[in-house]
Design a protein around this motif. Structure first.
Motif, PDB file in Angstrom:
ATOM      1  N   LEU A   1      34.594  49.211  42.668  1.00 34.65           N
ATOM      2  CA  LEU A   1      33.644  50.102  42.441  1.00 34.65           C
ATOM      3  C   LEU A   1      31.966  50.605  43.371  1.00 34.65           C
ATOM      4  N   LEU A   2      31.934  51.805  42.970  1.00 33.48           N
ATOM      5  CA  LEU A   2      30.203  52.551  44.275  1.00 33.48           C
ATOM      6  C   LEU A   2      29.354  52.207  43.407  1.00 33.48           C
ATOM      7  N   PRO A   3      28.427  51.448  44.439  1.00 28.40           N
ATOM      8  CA  PRO A   3      27.046  51.204  43.183  1.00 28.40           C
ATOM      9  C   PRO A   3      26.703  52.601  42.484  1.00 28.40           C
ATOM     10  N   SER A   4      25.194  52.501  42.098  1.00 29.04           N
ATOM     11  CA  SER A   4      24.404  53.549  41.563  1.00 29.04           C
ATOM     12  C   SER A   4      23.682  53.691  42.910  1.00 29.04           C
ATOM     13  N   ASN A   5      23.380  55.170  43.508  1.00 29.17           N
ATOM     14  CA  ASN A   5      22.087  55.352  44.344  1.00 29.17           C
ATOM     15  C   ASN A   5      20.596  55.654  44.018  1.00 29.17           C
ATOM     16  N   SER A   6      20.841  55.762  42.667  1.00 25.00           N
ATOM     17  CA  SER A   6      19.220  55.902  42.264  1.00 25.00           C
ATOM     18  C   SER A   6      17.819  55.069  42.205  1.00 25.00           C
ATOM     19  N   CYS A   7      18.995  53.122  42.117  1.00 30.44           N
ATOM     20  CA  CYS A   7      18.436  52.621  41.389  1.00 30.44           C
ATOM     21  C   CYS A   7      19.567  50.830  41.438  1.00 30.44           C
ATOM     22  N   GLY A   8      18.132  49.796  41.762  1.00 25.46           N
ATOM     23  CA  GLY A   8      19.203  48.709  42.132  1.00 25.46           C
ATOM     24  C   GLY A   8      19.073  48.335  43.807  1.00 25.46           C
ATOM     25  N   PRO A   9      19.653  47.284  43.944  1.00 29.48           N
ATOM     26  CA  PRO A   9      20.269  46.509  45.393  1.00 29.48           C
ATOM     27  C   PRO A   9      20.935  46.942  46.129  1.00 29.48           C
ATOM     28  N   PHE A  10      22.164  47.453  45.462  1.00 31.57           N
ATOM     29  CA  PHE A  10      22.867  48.323  45.834  1.00 31.57           C
ATOM     30  C   PHE A  10      23.101  49.945  46.489  1.00 31.57           C
ATOM     31  N   ARG A  11      21.396  50.551  46.120  1.00 32.76           N
ATOM     32  CA  ARG A  11      21.783  52.028  46.099  1.00 32.76           C
ATOM     33  C   ARG A  11      22.014  52.676  47.939  1.00 32.76           C
ATOM     34  N   SER A  12      21.530  51.662  48.521  1.00 32.97           N
ATOM     35  CA  SER A  12      22.195  52.202  50.077  1.00 32.97           C
ATOM     36  C   SER A  12      23.396  51.500  50.565  1.00 32.97           C
ATOM     37  N   LYS A  13      24.284  51.790  49.487  1.00 31.49           N
ATOM     38  CA  LYS A  13      25.469  50.659  50.776  1.00 31.49           C
ATOM     39  C   LYS A  13      26.332  51.325  49.329  1.00 31.49           C
ATOM     40  N   VAL A  14      27.554  51.205  50.471  1.00 34.25           N
ATOM     41  CA  VAL A  14      28.573  52.149  49.826  1.00 34.25           C
ATOM     42  C   VAL A  14      29.404  51.673  48.622  1.00 34.25           C
ATOM     43  N   THR A  15      29.640  50.036  49.216  1.00 34.25           N
ATOM     44  CA  THR A  15      30.371  49.105  47.636  1.00 34.25           C
ATOM     45  C   THR A  15      29.406  47.637  48.054  1.00 34.25           C
ATOM     46  N   MET A  16      29.391  46.925  46.836  1.00 34.11           N
ATOM     47  CA  MET A  16      28.818  46.176  46.778  1.00 34.11           C
ATOM     48  C   MET A  16      28.943  45.015  47.917  1.00 34.11           C
ATOM     49  N   ILE A  17      30.119  44.750  48.094  1.00 32.09           N
ATOM     50  CA  ILE A  17      30.514  44.084  48.832  1.00 32.09           C
ATOM     51  C   ILE A  17      29.560  43.421  50.528  1.00 32.09           C
ATOM     52  N   GLN A  18      29.585  44.723  50.821  1.00 35.00           N
ATOM     53  CA  GLN A  18      28.541  45.503  52.169  1.00 35.00           C
ATOM     54  C   GLN A  18      27.315  44.481  51.887  1.00 35.00           C
ATOM     55  N   VAL A  19      26.610  44.256  50.670  1.00 35.12           N
ATOM     56  CA  VAL A  19      25.485  43.475  50.878  1.00 35.12           C
ATOM     57  C   VAL A  19      25.454  42.098  51.500  1.00 35.12           C
ATOM     58  N   ILE A  20      27.065  41.516  50.552  1.00 35.61           N
ATOM     59  CA  ILE A  20      27.453  40.088  51.732  1.00 35.61           C
ATOM     60  C   ILE A  20      27.835  40.321  52.883  1.00 35.61           C
ATOM     61  N   THR A  21      28.564  41.850  53.800  1.00 37.23           N
ATOM     62  CA  THR A  21      29.061  41.458  54.977  1.00 37.23           C
ATOM     63  C   THR A  21      27.460  41.913  56.122  1.00 37.23           C
ATOM     64  N   ASP A  22      26.694  42.865  55.222  1.00 42.37           N
ATOM     65  CA  ASP A  22      25.593  42.589  56.352  1.00 42.37           C
ATOM     66  C   ASP A  22      24.103  41.317  56.070  1.00 42.37           C
ATOM     67  N   LEU A  23      24.327  41.062  55.224  1.00 42.53           N
ATOM     68  CA  LEU A  23      23.907  39.313  55.782  1.00 42.53           C
ATOM     69  C   LEU A  23      24.730  38.538  56.406  1.00 42.53           C
ATOM     70  N   THR A  24      25.877  38.706  56.207  1.00 42.77           N
ATOM     71  CA  THR A  24      26.466  37.945  57.723  1.00 42.77           C
ATOM     72  C   THR A  24      26.269  38.524  58.608  1.00 42.77           C
ATOM     73  N   ASP A  25      26.085  39.547  58.618  1.00 40.01           N
ATOM     74  CA  ASP A  25      25.968  40.150  60.578  1.00 40.01           C
ATOM     75  C   ASP A  25      24.232  39.595  60.629  1.00 40.01           C
ATOM     76  N   SER A  26      23.309  39.732  59.881  1.00 43.76           N
ATOM     77  CA  SER A  26      21.806  39.237  60.282  1.00 43.76           C
ATOM     78  C   SER A  26      21.880  37.715  60.243  1.00 43.76           C
ATOM     79  N   ILE A  27      22.852  36.930  59.957  1.00 43.59           N
ATOM     80  CA  ILE A  27      22.964  36.021  60.352  1.00 43.59           C
ATOM     81  C   ILE A  27      22.481  35.561  62.588  1.00 43.59           C
TER      82      ILE A  27
END
Length: 169
Positions: free
Chosen positions: A17-43
């Motif tokens: 599912l696509l996250p909301s673009n207007s609000c929330g922690p996922f607004r700049s992401k394509v999918t919600m799981i992308q937050v976890i992949t971004d986190l693993t890339d930053s570690i």
């Protein structure tokens, strides 16, 4: 089964599912799981990166689902065993009640036979016809025999108990 459905629905919502673009922690992401992949890339720690990439992998979810299925199967087998045990105990209890009923019936018929023999012996005694005799508790034997004829069921049980006590039952 409900747990598997819940996991499947949450997994679908997180990955597809696509996250909301207007609000929330996922607004700049394509999918919600992308937050976890971004986190693993930053570690920067290699071990933590490896652990997080394993948790994100399909193999981890297959492993978790396999463990859940084994646990569910083990619990269902345990429930079946408990049901079988309950049925065996219930059948055994029914058999034991039948045995007790049979034993009590035999004792009752034996006591009735002995009571009749004792009554016949008392009736044939000349002392009962001519005069009244008293037993060890002070009860008039002839009167108790007359009461026996009048109310058969009440004295039958008391005499059976007297016979059982004197005969060692």
């Amino acid at each position: 089964m409900a747990l598997l459905w819940a996991i499947a629905l949450v997994g679908y919502a997180t990955a597809q599912l696509l996250p909301s673009n207007s609000c929330g922690p996922f607004r700049s992401k394509v999918t919600m799981i992308q937050v976890i992949t971004d986190l693993t890339d930053s570690i920067e720690n290699c071990n933590a990166k490896l652990a997080l990439s394993f948790v994100q992998s399909t193999a981890f979810f297959v492993f978790i689902i396999a463990i859940l299925l084994v646990v569910i199967y083990a619990l269902s087998v345990r429930i079946q065993v408990y049901k079988a045990r309950f049925e065996l105990i219930k059948d055994q209890l029914v058999l034991e009640v039948g045995d007790i009923t049979h034993i009590v019936g035999k004792m009752s018929s034996e006591l009735e036979k002995r009571l009749e023999q004792r009554q016949q012996a008392l009736m044939t005694q000349p002392s009962c016809r001519k005069r009244s005799t008293r037993d060890k508790e002070g009860i008039d034997v002839c009167d108790s025999l007359n009461m026996k004829q009048q109310s058969h069921s009440i004295n039958k049980h008391s005499n059976m108990l007297q016979i059982a006590e004197t005969d060692g039952f």
